[in-house]
Write a protein that holds these residues in place. Structure first.
Motif, PDB file in Angstrom:
ATOM      1  N   PHE A  64       0.981  -1.163   0.089  1.00  0.00           N
ATOM      2  CA  PHE A  64       0.017  -0.078   0.012  1.00  0.00           C
ATOM      3  C   PHE A  64       0.780   1.348   0.083  1.00  0.00           C
ATOM      4  N   GLY A  68       1.434   4.159  -2.975  1.00  0.00           N
ATOM      5  CA  GLY A  68       1.482   5.702  -2.925  1.00  0.00           C
ATOM      6  C   GLY A  68       2.890   6.293  -3.599  1.00  0.00           C
ATOM      7  N   TYR A  79      -0.706  11.907  -8.325  1.00  0.00           N
ATOM      8  CA  TYR A  79      -0.494  11.586  -6.998  1.00  0.00           C
ATOM      9  C   TYR A  79      -1.088  13.096  -6.364  1.00  0.00           C
ATOM     10  N   ALA A  80      -0.646  14.131  -6.897  1.00  0.00           N
ATOM     11  CA  ALA A  80      -1.066  15.375  -6.256  1.00  0.00           C
ATOM     12  C   ALA A  80      -2.648  15.542  -6.379  1.00  0.00           C
ATOM     13  N   PHE A  83      -5.112  12.590  -4.909  1.00  0.00           N
ATOM     14  CA  PHE A  83      -5.103  12.519  -3.387  1.00  0.00           C
ATOM     15  C   PHE A  83      -5.611  13.798  -2.612  1.00  0.00           C
ATOM     16  N   SER A  84      -5.438  15.068  -3.350  1.00  0.00           N
ATOM     17  CA  SER A  84      -6.181  16.211  -2.843  1.00  0.00           C
ATOM     18  C   SER A  84      -7.425  16.426  -3.105  1.00  0.00           C
ATOM     19  N   TYR A  87      -9.959  14.244  -0.973  1.00  0.00           N
ATOM     20  CA  TYR A  87      -9.295  14.570   0.405  1.00  0.00           C
ATOM     21  C   TYR A  87     -10.218  13.778   1.354  1.00  0.00           C
ATOM     22  N   VAL A  88     -11.463  13.909   1.583  1.00  0.00           N
ATOM     23  CA  VAL A  88     -12.310  13.419   2.684  1.00  0.00           C
ATOM     24  C   VAL A  88     -12.144  11.569   2.688  1.00  0.00           C
ATOM     25  N   MET A  90      -9.933  10.170   1.189  1.00  0.00           N
ATOM     26  CA  MET A  90      -8.377   9.697   1.666  1.00  0.00           C
ATOM     27  C   MET A  90      -7.877   9.798   2.927  1.00  0.00           C
ATOM     28  N   LEU A  91      -8.554  10.682   3.697  1.00  0.00           N
ATOM     29  CA  LEU A  91      -8.749  10.609   5.244  1.00  0.00           C
ATOM     30  C   LEU A  91      -9.436   9.531   5.822  1.00  0.00           C
ATOM     31  N   LEU A  94      -6.942   6.663   5.235  1.00  0.00           N
ATOM     32  CA  LEU A  94      -5.754   6.842   6.384  1.00  0.00           C
ATOM     33  C   LEU A  94      -6.221   6.392   7.777  1.00  0.00           C
ATOM     34  N   TRP A  95      -7.251   7.270   8.113  1.00  0.00           N
ATOM     35  CA  TRP A  95      -7.500   6.927   9.573  1.00  0.00           C
ATOM     36  C   TRP A  95      -7.998   5.504   9.916  1.00  0.00           C
ATOM     37  N   MET A  97      -6.652   2.911   7.910  1.00  0.00           N
ATOM     38  CA  MET A  97      -5.629   2.236   7.822  1.00  0.00           C
ATOM     39  C   MET A  97      -4.701   2.323   8.928  1.00  0.00           C
ATOM     40  N   ILE A  98      -4.560   3.420   9.704  1.00  0.00           N
ATOM     41  CA  ILE A  98      -3.835   3.635  10.835  1.00  0.00           C
ATOM     42  C   ILE A  98      -4.272   3.000  11.962  1.00  0.00           C
ATOM     43  N   PHE A 161     -17.771  15.713  -1.409  1.00  0.00           N
ATOM     44  CA  PHE A 161     -17.316  14.402  -0.797  1.00  0.00           C
ATOM     45  C   PHE A 161     -18.357  13.322  -1.233  1.00  0.00           C
TER      46      PHE A 161
ATOM     47  N   GLY B  80       0.389  14.438  -0.797  1.00  0.00           N
ATOM     48  CA  GLY B  80      -0.620  14.546  -2.044  1.00  0.00           C
ATOM     49  C   GLY B  80      -1.746  15.282  -1.449  1.00  0.00           C
ATOM     50  N   THR B  81      -2.291  14.742  -0.422  1.00  0.00           N
ATOM     51  CA  THR B  81      -3.502  15.401  -0.004  1.00  0.00           C
ATOM     52  C   THR B  81      -3.433  16.872   0.472  1.00  0.00           C
ATOM     53  N   SER B  84      -0.474  19.423  -2.596  1.00  0.00           N
ATOM     54  CA  SER B  84      -0.698  19.016  -3.968  1.00  0.00           C
ATOM     55  C   SER B  84       0.361  19.682  -5.005  1.00  0.00           C
ATOM     56  N   HIS B 468      -7.846  23.490  -0.484  1.00  0.00           N
ATOM     57  CA  HIS B 468      -8.990  22.952   0.111  1.00  0.00           C
ATOM     58  C   HIS B 468      -9.682  24.304   0.901  1.00  0.00           C
ATOM     59  N   TYR B 472     -12.675  21.648   5.297  1.00  0.00           N
ATOM     60  CA  TYR B 472     -12.089  20.648   5.032  1.00  0.00           C
ATOM     61  C   TYR B 472     -10.918  20.410   6.136  1.00  0.00           C
ATOM     62  N   LEU B 483      -7.690  11.270  17.114  1.00  0.00           N
ATOM     63  CA  LEU B 483      -7.168   9.990  16.810  1.00  0.00           C
ATOM     64  C   LEU B 483      -5.765   9.952  17.403  1.00  0.00           C
TER      65      LEU B 483
END
Lengths: 377, 536, 71
Positions: A64, A68, A79-80, A83-84, A87-88, A90-91, A94-95, A97-98, A161, B80-81, B84, B468, B472, B483
């Motif tokens: 994974f 990336g 990527y840029a 991923f941006s 955004y939501v 991806m969060l 991420l959240w 995944m972590i 979103f 990236g997020t 960018s 953004h 956001y 978290l």
């Protein structure tokens, strides 16, 4: 076709390979996580399930991270922008995944049932959500994403979103989840016996069936939706920005590549064959065969998406001509070549030592082993 | 246009998540080699106590490692997020080391860590030792590639801007990885990790020695940790000096901020030991100086000077003026990449493109830029002096304190008199937070000192962030805070609990190693192979 | 014969290391220093542990007790 164009195509293929590696290796762990509370009913059963992937989840997860990193290095604009823009989502990815590394490492260190129950749910969520997001991201590529660029390539995402969770994307998300549950169940069958293997066997067949149906529906759906068609621009192997090409949309064009090269029909066929093989193998209790079939199914599914989209990587629904393709979003020739060198050397090495690690940790996990080992998850 | 609040929130989020990630990374870097050292003694001498040590410290290592991995995921995706424009602008160069990190280091670390934890009885002694060494090597190689990427942000080597693609391109991979900043920064950071690991192991061992628990294990761990630590601390200080020497050339504004140098002076330059810099007044209050030391430190000569902020600002103003035509030419090239006049204009001013971007923050239309805006941009080219100045002093002060502690502890440990010196043991326990503070301060010096750039002299921070909405950013920032706060609470609890519980003593109630039960890590070496076997 | 082949193999490895180290020393002196330094730090620390055992064994022999660390 110059050397730069070849490097671009090689990297597009390598990215495909890395995404397949991600889907197979991360997908199986995610599937075990997502079905944890179904396959394992008691605490010990759940620990057995976790310990089947225990020595490997960490290494698998690197697919994974590498995915990336590889997009960043080889296709920085994707990527840029992606991923941006996402955004939501991806969060969310991420959240969830972590939660996983922490869930694995901390869950069984404390005996309290409420503690363990909470982490079990965390592992279920962190197994299911990333796979749905992964699939939904692919789905959105077909639909196009609302973004555009300023003169200096600053990207702006203008969608919401919820726009990313459109019906088609949700369907591809569920497809991805179903395939990972299928792989996870086959993995549990590999590593556990008795009642757990029996439950996993049923689940693998069900998930495989759902995957076949959704993959077929997905194909028909894509056929009916407007596809992107590259009309003109600098083209392969020429340094450029995405501001210089012309792209139009019209229904059915996502199948143009299959029309031009009928041999590509083998790729979706591979997907169907792999899923069917996995179901039959699960039925016959030949879970290792089933696991490899499932891996083939992933190759077929991701390969199909790639074959249809090529050369598009991130189509723009705001202005199709700003769509990101293999040609306008890749790194420079020098970076691509260096990275081909590193990948060609290290990926076989990775496969070799991963194989060795699986071989060292081979065999079934029993409840006694889990309870008798202070190091167990 | 870009919203300044969003840029600030993106910076806050990046700093918070990076500083948090950097709480766990140094301990991983250092403890992994300490584990390798312990296991090396086990394999060479065959004394089981060293295996017990490797296993116990390995458990603490894993609690820390899990959070390092988890928070590292955020870092890999955050470019990236949230950054960018940065990512597309320099991804050609910056992405490569990140991808190589995954290929070369992180895969190796993560795959072998599974075997390190679960493979104690499935691997031969030699194989397991090799696995532990590989984990240690890989975790530090991982740091190597990350710091090569960071070195590029500090001192962009091996890259050039290409107006046809509007991005930076890699021109020399060798220059990128062998950049002096990347080199000295990697060694400095990696060894700072060794110091962190050594202080942690020494401190926890001191806790056991004070309570007279697990004495055999604790005094061996203490001895190994302090020897490890004393050498590592010497290395950190040496490399810190090297880094200052490199920065004096590559990042003069960072160095001037670190030392609070407002006005150009004649060599030899005095060192501001303590001072209270004021950015508005451009001077220091309450400065305590040592004559001539700064010239010695930064140029390794009594006659060397480094530029002060007044001179740097004047130079920046000239570069801003020179950068404006470069940006204007670029806008023309964006409309028509073949425009020969624009290309010629760009080539004449390309060196200062970044400074042109710097002033565009105040003058979106560069045709109407005012002298006041140019002056403001030039002022912006200086990082926040007080913050950098004090972070630097905190880092150095803590580093020297740790050096003094390690020298003392090594002395007593080698004389076998540590157990009598309860004050030293108590001190060791209280030393535990110090390296973490020093690591964080070091991060602040490096990254605050780089401002206002994400890539020094090339790309300003204000342009780099994603576009953004404030909503956001607030959402993600709150999410991370919730978290991450939960995680650190859980981590600290488990860490303290595992330390209180202590290692399993041989023959004790928690000693499952010698019990005749089947174990996950202890299944027979020749278990039936799993490949393609029917399940029934 | 077998020993000789091993000798050849390790000789080749040794020469390769010399070449690589020469390049690394030239291009990246600090990287080279890190490799050497880390190895030294780890080995000194390991030797410190072994030394403690040796002193304790000596002490135990002098007192006629059971050497520690063999637990």
């Amino acid at each position: 076709m110059n050397g730069y164009a070849i490097a671009q195509i090689v990297w597009w293929l390598l990215l495909g390979v890395l995404l397949m590696g991600l889907a197979v290796m991360v997908g199986m762990d995610m599937g075990v996580g997502a079905s944890l509370r179904y396959v394992g009913r008691t605490d010990t059963e759940r620990r057995v399930a976790l310990n089947i992937i225990g020595p490997h989840w960490d290494g698998n997860q690197v697919w994974f991270i590498l995915g990336g990193g590889a997009i960043f290095a080889a296709f920085p604009l994707i990527y840029a922008t992606a991923f941006s823009g996402f955004y939501v989502v991806m969060l969310l990815l991420l959240w969830t995944m972590i939660l996983r590394p922490i869930g694995f490492e901390y869950r069984s260190r404390i005996g309290n049932p409420a503690w363990r129950g909470a982490w079990d749910w965390a592992l279920v969520v962190s197994g299911a959500v990333p796979m749905i997001v992964f699939g939904a991201a692919f789905g959105n590529l077909f639909r196009g994403v609302p973004f555009h660029f300023e003169w200096n390539m600053t990207s702006f995402y203008t969608g919401s979103f919820l726009g990313l969770l459109n019906p088609f994307a949700v369907m591809t998300g569920v497809l991805s989840l179903a395939m990972s549950v299928m792989m996870g169940s086959l993995t549990v069958m590999n590593g556990a016996g008795g009642v757990m293997a029996a439950r996993a066997r049923g689940l693998a067949q069900l998930a495989g069936l759902i995957a076949i149906v959704l993959f077929a529906i997905g194909g028909l759906w894509v056929h009916s939706m407007p596809g992107y068609h590259w009309v003109g621009g600098p083209g392969p192997g020429i340094p450029q920005t995405p501001l210089q090409q012309t792209v139009v949309t019209s229904p059915g064009t996502w199948f143009d590549n299959f029309g031009a090269h009928p041999v590509l029909w083998c790729v979706p066929a591979l997907g169907f064959a792999g899923m069917l093989g996995a179901i039959l193998a699960a039925r016959a209790k030949r879970s290792h065969l089933g696991w490899w079939s499932g891996a083939v199914a992933w190759i077929g599914v991701i390969g199909s998406a790639g074959s249809a989209l090529f050369p598009f990587m991130l189509p723009s629904s705001s202005d199709p001509s700003l769509s990101l393709t293999v040609w306008n979003s890749s790194s420079s020739e020098s970076t691509l070549l260096w990275m081909i060198g590193f990948t060609a050397f290290f990926v076989p090495l990775i496969l070799w030592y991963t194989g060795w690690a699986f071989w060292v940790m081979r065999g079934k996990i029993t409840p006694e082993m889990v309870e008798g080992d202070e190091h167990a998850y | 246009m870009i919203n300044g609040t969003v840029v600030d929130l993106s910076r806050l989020q990046f700093a918070a998540t990076a500083l948090y990630h950097f709480l766990f990374v140094p301990l991983t870097l250092g403890m992994s080699f300490l584990l390798a050292a312990m296991e090396t003694v086990y394999v060479t001498t065959g004394r089981p106590i060293y295996r017990q040590m490797a296993m116990f410290w390995g458990r603490l290592f894993m609690i820390n490692f899990a959070l390092g991995v988890a928070t590292g995921l955020t870092m890999e995706f955050q470019f990236g997020t949230n950054w960018s424009f940065y990512s597309s602008f320099v991804g050609d160069i910056f992405g490569a080391p990140l991808a190589i990190e995954g290929l070369m280091a992180f895969f190796m670390e993560s795959t072998f860590i599974g075997l390190m934890v679960f493979g104690w009885h499935r691997l031969s002694k030699g194989q397991h030792l090799a696995v532990t060494w590989l984990v240690a090597l890989a975790s530090n190689l991982s740091a190597l590639w990350i710091l090569v990427a960071n070195g590029f942000m500090q001192d962009p080597q091996g890259a050039a801007f290409d107006p046809t693609t509007m991005r930076m391109h890699l021109t020399s991979f060798q220059d990128l990885i062998f950049s002096p900043d990347a080199q000295s920064k990697f060694v400095h950071t990696s060894i700072a990790g060794y110091v962190t690991g050594a202080i942690f192991v020494a401190g926890v061992s001191a806790y056991y020695l004070l309570r007279k628990r697990h004495v055999d294990l604790a005094k061996r761990s203490f001895r190994m940790a302090v020897l490890f630590g004393v050498l590592a601390t010497i290395g950190v200080v040496t490399l810190g000096d090297a880094l200052g020497f490199v920065d004096a050339k590559a990042q003069p504004t960072k160095l001037a901020a670190m030392e609070g140098l407002w006005k150009t002076e004649e060599a030899p330059l005095p060192l501001n030991l303590i001072a209270f810099p004021s950015q508005a007044k451009q001077r220091n209050y309450g400065a305590v100086q040592i004559p001539a030391v700064l010239s010695l430190l930064e140029t390794h000569s009594l006659y060397g000077t480094v530029p002060a902020i007044d001179a740097l600002e004047r130079q920046a103003a000239r570069q801003v003026e020179d950068g404006i035509p470069a940006v204007q030419a670029l806008e023309a090239l964006s409309r028509n990449p073949q425009d020969p006049a624009a290309l010629a204009q760009f080539d004449a001013h390309r060196e200062d493109l970044g400074y042109g971007f710097l002033v565009q923050r105040y003058a979106p239309d560069l045709a109407r830029v005012t002298p006041a805006e140019i002056r403001q941009a030039a002022k912006d080219s200086i990082p926040p002096v007080a913050a950098v100045f004090w972070s630097f002093r905190v880092m150095v002060g803590l580093g020297l304190a740790m050096l003094a502690f390690f020298v003392l502890a090594t002395l007593y440990s080698l004389r076998n008199r540590v157990q009598e010196k309860t004050w030293l043991l108590k001190l060791a326990l209280w030393m535990i937070p110090l390296p973490f503070l020093a690591d964080e301060a070091g991060w602040l010096v490096a990254e605050l000192g780089r401002q206002p750039w994400t890539v020094y002299g090339v790309l300003p921070t204000w342009m780099s962030a994603s576009t953004h909405s404030v909503g956001y950013m607030a959402f993600s920032l709150i999410g991370f805070v919730v978290l991450y706060s939960t995680f650190i609470a859980i981590e600290m609890y488990l860490m303290v609990r595992t330390i209180r519980l202590g290692p399993a003593e041989p023959g004790g109630p928690r000693d499952r190693e010698s019990a005749p039960r089947p174990m996950l890590s202890g299944r027979p070496f020749a278990a039936a192979p799993q490949v393609a076997k029917r399940e029934d | 014969m077998r020993s000789f082949l091993y000798f050849l193999l390790f000789m080749v490895v040794a020469v390769m290391i010399v070449v690589l180290a020469a390049i690394l020393g030239d291009e990246g002196a600090w990287y080279f220093a890190w490799l050497i330094g880390t190895t030294m730090i780890v080995l000194v620390s390991a030797a410190g542990g072994a030394m403690l055992d040796a002193t304790e064994d000596q002490l135990a022999r002098r007192q006629g007790g059971d050497p520690a660390g063999h637990g």
